[in-house]
Write a protein that holds these residues in place. Structure first.
Motif, short mmCIF file in Angstrom:
data_model
loop_
_atom_site.label_atom_id
_atom_site.label_comp_id
_atom_site.label_asym_id
_atom_site.label_seq_id
_atom_site.Cartn_x
_atom_site.Cartn_y
_atom_site.Cartn_z
N GLN A 1 0.82 -1.21 0.00
CA GLN A 1 0.00 0.00 0.00
C GLN A 1 0.86 1.26 0.00
N ILE A 2 2.04 1.17 0.57
CA ILE A 2 2.99 2.29 0.51
C ILE A 2 3.49 2.46 -0.92
N LEU A 3 3.75 1.33 -1.60
CA LEU A 3 4.20 1.38 -2.99
C LEU A 3 3.15 2.03 -3.89
N ILE A 4 1.87 1.79 -3.58
CA ILE A 4 0.79 2.39 -4.37
C ILE A 4 0.85 3.91 -4.28
N ILE A 5 1.13 4.42 -3.09
CA ILE A 5 1.21 5.88 -2.90
C ILE A 5 2.23 6.49 -3.85
N PHE A 6 3.37 5.82 -4.00
CA PHE A 6 4.45 6.36 -4.84
C PHE A 6 4.39 5.86 -6.28
N THR B 1 0.99 -11.88 -3.32
CA THR B 1 0.83 -11.97 -1.86
C THR B 1 0.38 -10.63 -1.26
N HIS B 2 0.31 -9.58 -2.09
CA HIS B 2 -0.21 -8.30 -1.61
C HIS B 2 -1.73 -8.31 -1.51
N ALA B 3 -2.39 -9.33 -2.08
CA ALA B 3 -3.85 -9.34 -2.20
C ALA B 3 -4.58 -9.07 -0.88
N PRO B 4 -4.19 -9.72 0.25
CA PRO B 4 -4.91 -9.43 1.49
C PRO B 4 -4.86 -7.97 1.92
#
Length: 459
Positions: free
Chosen positions: A302-307, A333-336
Motif C-alpha cells: 500500500q505504501i508502494l501504491i502511494i508512490f 501476496t499483496h492481495a490481502p
C-alpha cells in the motif's frame, strides 16, 4: 451528478493553466501531469477540489488521484487543453538536471518512466484478467474445459502475456515519440517464431560475425523499452542529417537497420538479464521463505501504491512471471492488503462518533469493494487521512501476505483480487489466500477500532 468539466477547469487553474503543461496522461486512478514550472502550482488548493483525493509528486510528475472518475475528468481536460500540449522529449533530461539529489531523482525518474510505459497497458491486463476469470467461472459452473468457447476465451486471456514485449514496445514508442509501426516491427522480431527457429536449426548464430545469444524474450520488457528509445533517437538524428526528399524512406529503413543488430546482440540479452536481476530480488526472497516474502510485500504494497511503484513492479515481475510460468505466486501476496484497506475503513465507520465521518468511511469502503478493490477512495479518503488506520492496514497486510505466501497461492492474471476476479486465483493455495484475507482483514479491523482516530484531524 459530478461536474467533470468544472473539475477539470479547477485542476488546470491550480497547476498554472494550460500553458504550464508539457504532457498530460492518466492511468486507472490518476491524472498525470508533467509541468514546465512547478512554482505555478497551488498544491494545497488542488487537494481541496471536490473529487481530488490526493496529489502525489514523483519524478517531477504531478499525479492527481481521482479514483474511478479519472476517465471523465481526463476527457474534459483534454478538450480544454486541445492541441496545445505535446510530449517534450527533453522532459526527462530536464528532470534529471533539477536541483535535487542525484540518487533520489534517478530513482524517481526511473519509477516514473516505467510506470508511464506500463500504465497504458493496465486496461489490457484488466481485460485479459476478466476474460480468464469468466472462462474459469464457466468451468466452475459445469462447462467442460474442452468446450471450444472456453478454449477460445482462455487463449484470448493469454494473448497479452504471449506477446507482452510487443505491448510494451507500443507503449514505449508512444512515450518516447518513436515511430510506432517501426518499433513494433523491431520488437516483434523478439517473439517471432521464425527468429527462435534459427537457434533451433543452427549450432551457432551470428550477425556479421558477431555471436547472437539465444535468450527467451517472451516475458521481457526492458529490451522493448530500450528499442523504442533508440529508434526515437535514430529518427531524430536521421531527420537532422537527411534531406527532406529522402526522409520518408530512409529514416524508417535506417532506424530499423541500426537498432535490430543492437537489439539482438547487445540490448536484448542485457535487458533480459537486467529484468531477471530485478525480478530475482523478489524470487530469491520468496524461495528463501514464502512467509517472509509475503510479509514484506503485503506489508509495504500500500505504501508502494502511494508512490506509484506498484505499476512498475507489476510490469517487471508479476506479468513476466505469468508469461514465463503461467502463474505469479510472489507479487500476488499483496492481495490481502487490499481487503485490509476496506476493513480499516469499515472499522472507522463503526468507531467514529461524527456522523459525517461515519457516512464517508462506510461509503468509501463500499465504493472500493464494489469497484473491484480499487482501494484509492478509502485509502486516501479515510485511512491515510487519519494515519492510524493506514498503520493497521500495513500490519494486517503483512500478516495476511505471510499466510498467503505460506499457502503457495497464485494467480494466472495480473489483476487485483476482488469479487469479480477471484476465479483467476483458484488452484493451489486458494484456501490459504482466503484465510490470509480473513485474518489480515480482521486484524486490521481490530487494530483500527482499538487505536481509533482523531476526529478533529483534517476536519
Amino acid at each position: 451528478m459530478a461536474d467533470f468539466k468544472n473539475m477539470a477547469k479547477e485542476i488546470l487553474n491550480c497547476i498554472g493553466g494550460v500553458d504550464n503543461i508539457k504532457e498530460m496522461s492518466h492511468c486507472m486512478t490518476r491524472l498525470r501531469l508533467n509541468l514546465k514550472d512547478d512554482a505555478k502550482v497551488k498544491k494545497n488548493e488542488l487537494e481541496k477540489i471536490e473529487g481530488v483525493m490526493r496529489v502525489v509528486v514523483i519524478g517531477g510528475q504531478y499525479q492527481v488521484v481521482l479514483g474511478g472518475i479519472v476517465d471523465e475528468v481526463f476527457a474534459e481536460a483534454s478538450t480544454l487543453v486541445g492541441d496545445t500540449v505535446d510530449v517534450n522529449k527533453e522532459m526527462i533530461q530536464e528532470n534529471l538536471d533539477a536541483d535535487v539529489p542525484k540518487k533520489s531523482k534517478f530513482i524517481e525518474n526511473l519509477i516514473a518512466l516505467l510506470s508511464g510505459i506500463v500504465s497504458p497497458i493496465i486496461p489490457a491486463m484488466l481485460a485479459a484478467g476478466f476474460i480468464t476469470a469468466l472462462a474459469k467461472l464457466a468451468v466452475l459452473a459445469g462447462v467442460s474445459e474442452t468446450n471450444t468457447t472456453i478454449q477460445i476465451l482462455s487463449v484470448a486471456g493469454d494473448v497479452l502475456y504471449g506477446f507482452f514485449p510487443i505491448f510494451i514496445g507500443w507503449s514505449a514508442a508512444k512515450y518516447f515519440k518513436a515511430n510506432i509501426s517501426i518499433t513494433l516491427m523491431v520488437v516483434g522480431l523478439l517473439v517471432y517464431p521464425n527468429f527462435s527457429a534459427i537457434f533451433a536449426n543452427a549450432t551457432s548464430v551470428n550477425f556479421l560475425g558477431i555471436p547472437v545469444t539465444n535468450v527467451y524474450y517472451g516475458s521481457s520488457i526492458l529490451p522493448a523499452i530500450c528499442s523504442a528509445y533508440l529508434i526515437s533517437k535514430c529518427e531524430f538524428i536521421l531527420r537532422k542529417i537527411l534531406p527532406n526528399a529522402l526522409r520518408s524512406i530512409f529514416v524508417p529503413f535506417l532506424s530499423a537497420l541500426i537498432v535490430i543488430p543492437l537489439l539482438i546482440v547487445v540490448i536484448g540479452p542485457i535487458g533480459v538479464w537486467g529484468g531477471e536481476l530485478f525480478a530475482n530480488l523478489f524470487r530469491s526472497t520468496y524461495e528463501l521463505s514464502p512467509v517472509l516474502a509475503g510479509a514484506i510485500i503485503g506489508g509495504i504494497w500500500q505504501i508502494l501504491i502511494i508512490f506509484g511503484m506498484h505499476i512498475a513492479i507489476l510490469g517487471l515481475v508479476s506479468a513476466p512471471n505469468i508469461a514465463m510460468y503461467g502463474r505469479d505466486m510472489i507479487i500476488m501476496t499483496h492481495a490481502p492488503s487490499l481487503i485490509c484497506q476496506i476493513t480499516a475503513g469499515l472499522a472507522v465507520a463503526l468507531k467514529a462518533k461524527d456522523k459525517k465521518i461515519k457516512k464517508n468511511a462506510l461509503t468509501l469502503s463500499l465504493t472500493s469493494f464494489f469497484s473491484g478493490n480499487v482501494i484509492e477512495p478509502v485509502m486516501y479518503g479515510i485511512n491515510l487521512k487519519y494515519k492510524k488506520p493506514f498503520i493497521a492496514v500495513c500490519i494486517g497486510g503483512a500478516i495476511g501476505g505471510a499466510i498467503t505466501g505460506a499457502a503457495g497461492a497464485g494467480t494466472v492474471a495480473a489483476v487485483a483480487l476482488s469479487i469479480y476476479t477471484f476465479p483467476v486465483y483458484l488452484g493451489a493455495g486458494f484456501g490459504g489466500l482466503m484465510l490470509g484475507c480473513v485474518v489480515g482483514g480482521l486484524i486490521t479491523f481490530v487494530l483500527t477500532y482499538l487505536m481509533g482516530i482523531d476526529e478533529k484531524e483534517n476536519a
